[in-house]
Scaffold this motif. Structure first.
Motif, mmCIF file in Angstrom:
data_model
loop_
_atom_site.group_PDB
_atom_site.id
_atom_site.type_symbol
_atom_site.label_atom_id
_atom_site.label_comp_id
_atom_site.label_asym_id
_atom_site.label_seq_id
_atom_site.Cartn_x
_atom_site.Cartn_y
_atom_site.Cartn_z
ATOM 1 N N ASP A 28 0.756 -1.166 0.036
ATOM 2 C CA ASP A 28 -0.121 -0.202 0.019
ATOM 3 C C ASP A 28 0.864 1.311 0.030
ATOM 4 O OD1 ASP A 28 -2.325 -1.605 0.096
ATOM 5 O OD2 ASP A 28 -2.326 -1.442 2.151
ATOM 6 N N GLN A 29 0.276 2.443 -0.457
ATOM 7 C CA GLN A 29 0.929 3.562 -0.569
ATOM 8 C C GLN A 29 1.484 4.048 0.809
ATOM 9 O OE1 GLN A 29 -0.803 7.843 -1.438
ATOM 10 N NE2 GLN A 29 -0.116 6.964 -3.344
ATOM 11 N N ASP A 30 0.628 4.128 1.865
ATOM 12 C CA ASP A 30 0.848 4.551 3.090
ATOM 13 C C ASP A 30 1.998 3.712 3.695
ATOM 14 O OD1 ASP A 30 -1.041 6.364 2.664
ATOM 15 O OD2 ASP A 30 -2.526 5.238 3.693
ATOM 16 N N SER A 31 2.289 2.374 3.348
ATOM 17 C CA SER A 31 3.246 1.590 4.076
ATOM 18 C C SER A 31 4.447 1.592 3.010
ATOM 19 C CB SER A 31 2.551 0.314 4.684
ATOM 20 O OG SER A 31 2.463 -0.671 3.251
#
Length: 425
Positions: A28-31
């Motif tokens: 994911d983008q956030d991780s």
């Protein structure tokens, strides 16, 4: 010598190869940043999604995979291939078109510049600089300042020299920045050939002559066609901004310095572009920085002793400041010549250990055994005070001045039987 089976390895082809081996994971983008660190040296990490530009890192996860990608058999082959390409740069041919220019952007807002502990950095940008007479290609980290400007860390090497000459002429220096170029271009841009040798021509030799160039639309700077992202602009030697602190290949924080500013005038990228991100101090960072230096060290050492078994820049030294070298010595004075040759080939080296052919330089326990059983400080220690070293070393002075140590951990020729390792099997 190195012409069989070589083809240009576009950045996305490397990722396709890693995916085929089950060594690419989508996150994911956030991780993305935390996963980049989590999978360092284990998996290539690709940002999940269908966006126009996706971030990717850990494209090089080991020496072994790099050797396989380049159709080689061993680390020695890799070293020899790099030094051969530096000595034999290959003239380029121009591509009719370049996928790098499929999409044109106004500024760099399309880039999701990663945040590293509160600072947004481009960590895999390769600067191609032109002063009208020479071309130079090299990696430089870039701190995003906003308004399409970046502070660029420039160490006193070739780009630094070109900037100083531009300053004296009271001119700006035209540059093109490639993110996600062919694998051979990434290796060549880390190799520091002699000033005036264009790294893209070294890359062309590495690829067997299969890299084509295209001239950037604004300044006509040759860059590898079909790269993922191209930024074009200039560096004004008189425009400076604070850069840092930032952690580098030794995983310590580099200090804050006033550094030159890169202003982006035009930006281009491929459709569904891949935004290469290097985890600072990670395996990919160490491989790109260190492997070309290993090749230079091997070449220098092979000039002073007839048989070099292995050359290894150790991960504990960031694959940068510590070298372990295995030789088959013919005279007891050979190791000291090897030590001096290694320091001359890679001035950032701080410590060098030389061992016999029965010692595995890639095994820390084997190196320690050689230190314990074959090294005596009164005859095997070489100390060089007040020498220029790496500015990345926090124990060095502000200009990199340090003391260097070479260690001869080889057995005396006439007493070799006394130093044999016992075989308990």
């Amino acid at each position: 010598m190195w012409q069989l089976a070589f083809t240009k390895l576009e950045f996305r082809q490397v990722l396709a190869w890693l995916r085929s081996k089950g060594e690419l994971v989508e996150v994911d983008q956030d991780s993305f940043i935390s996963d980049l660190k989590r999978y360092d040296g284990q998996r290539c990490v690709l940002e999940r999604g269908e966006g126009e530009v996706r971030r990717v890192g850990n494209a090089i996860i080991s020496r072994e995979e790099l050797i396989e990608l380049l159709n080689l058999r061993s680390v020695m082959d890799l070293h020899h291939k790099v030094t051969w390409a530096i000595r034999n740069p290959s003239p380029l041919h121009e591509a009719a078109q370049s996928a790098s220019e499929e999409v044109s952007e106004n500024g760099v807002s399309f880039l999701n510049v990663p945040d590293f502990q509160g600072k947004r950095y481009v960590t895999a940008g390769v600067f191609i600089a032109s002063d009208g007479k020479r071309l130079n290609s090299s990696f430089h980290r870039m701190l995003y300042l906003g308004n399409d400007k970046f502070a660029v860390r420039v160490v006193p090497r070739h780009l630094y020299r070109m900037l100083e000459e531009a300053r004296q002429r009271r001119e700006k220096l035209d540059v093109a920045v490639v993110i996600g170029g062919p694998l051979e271009f990434l290796i060549a841009s880390s190799s520091s050939p002699p000033f005036g040798v264009f790294e893209l021509e070294v890359a062309n030799s590495l690829s067997g002559g299969s890299i084509a160039y295209k001239r950037s639309p604004e300044h006509g700077i040759p860059y590898p066609a079909d790269s993922e992202i191209l930024l074009e602009g200039y560096i004004d030697p008189e425009e400076l901004a604070p850069e840092g602190p930032f952690f580098d290949v030794l995983r310590t924080f580099d200090t804050v310095r006033a550094q030159p500013v890169f202003t982006v005038e035009k930006a281009y990228h491929r459709k569904e572009a891949l935004f290469h991100v290097i985890w600072p101090g990670g395996v990919e960072h160490q491989m790109l920085m260190g492997l070309p230096k290993e090749a230079k060290i091997r070449e220098a050492v092979e000039n002073v002793v007839p048989e070099v078994n292995d050359v290894y820049l150790t991960p504990g030294g960031g694959t940068w400041v510590h070298a372990a070298i295995s030789i088959s010595k013919q005279r007891d004075g050979d190791p000291k010549n090897v030590i001096m040759a290694a320091f001359g080939a890679h001035p950032s080296l701080k410590h060098v250990i030389v061992v016999d052919e029965d010692v595995d330089v890639r095994d820390p326990a084997s190196l320690e055994w050689a230190l314990a059983t074959r090294f005596r400080a009164d005859r095997g220690l070489v100390v060089i005070p007040s020498a220029s070293g790496s500015t990345l070393d926090p124990s060095a002075g502000a200009d990199g001045e340090t003391a260097k140590v070479g260690v001869d951990a080889t057995a005396p020729i006439r007493e070799r039987d006394r130093f044999k390792r016992a075989d308990a099997s």
